[in-house]
Design an enzyme around this catalytic site. Structure first.
Site, short mmCIF file in Angstrom:
data_model
loop_
_atom_site.label_atom_id
_atom_site.label_comp_id
_atom_site.label_asym_id
_atom_site.label_seq_id
_atom_site.Cartn_x
_atom_site.Cartn_y
_atom_site.Cartn_z
N PRO A 1 45.92 38.96 41.26
CG PRO A 1 44.66 40.92 41.49
CD PRO A 1 44.93 39.78 40.54
CE1 TYR A 2 43.56 32.01 45.74
CE2 TYR A 2 44.54 31.24 43.69
CZ TYR A 2 44.08 30.99 44.97
OH TYR A 2 44.14 29.72 45.49
N GLY A 3 46.97 35.06 43.04
CA GLY A 3 48.29 34.43 43.06
C GLY A 3 49.28 35.20 43.92
#
Length: 163
Positions: free
Chosen positions: A148-150
């Site tokens: 999700p960060y990416g």
């Protein structure tokens, strides 16, 4: 040149501020002191920023008065964001969308129509490539985040292209 450095209390941001000041540029640093990294270290970095002669604003990009912050800014180095691949899964995901997507969009929107602003530099992440096919990763490789960060950092890239 008057530069705004978001994430100025972070490791990279504080060193960028110092380098810009060494090159005799006027600098405003902004940071919200989130606690993903040691806040005491960030405070020490902020003190270094202030000692360099830069001005410093403690504030969140989602709530700070951007009309005031962006007054007389020629270039923006947007390094602020919520880091961390593992923590971006599950219940913490809204922190990432707010810090990495909403804050970037709000800053970009505030930049629209500002004739003085000449550049907007966005610090993304290698996490947008996920499990890259080769290293070093070339910017022309297909982004395929696996966290999700990416995804939020890639969304920031897309917003920058859009604006």
């Amino acid at each position: 040149m008057h530069a705004l450095v978001t994430g100025a209390a972070g490791f990279i941001g504080s060193r960028l501020v110092r380098r810009l000041r060494d090159d005799n540029h006027q600098v405003t640093g902004l940071d919200s002191f989130t606690d993903y990294y040691d806040v005491a270290l960030k405070k020490a970095n902020a003190e270094m920023v202030a000692r360099s002669g830069a001005s410093f604003i403690e504030g969140d990009l989602n709530s700070v008065d951007l009309d005031v912050v962006l007054r007389d800014i020629d270039v923006i180095f947007h390094l602020a964001g919520q880091p961390g691949v593992r923590a971006s899964w599950g219940a913490e995901f809204p922190v990432y969308t707010r810090s990495n997507v909403e804050a970037t969009q709000r800053l970009l929107e505030a930049c629209r129509g500002r004739q003085r602003l000449k550049r907007f530099i966005y610090a993304s992440s290698s996490s947008v490539y996920g499990n890259a096919e080769s290293y070093p990763t070339s910017e022309d490789m297909r982004p395929q985040p696996v966290s999700p960060y990416g995804v939020t950092k890639l969304a920031g890239e897309h917003l920058c292209c859009l604006y």
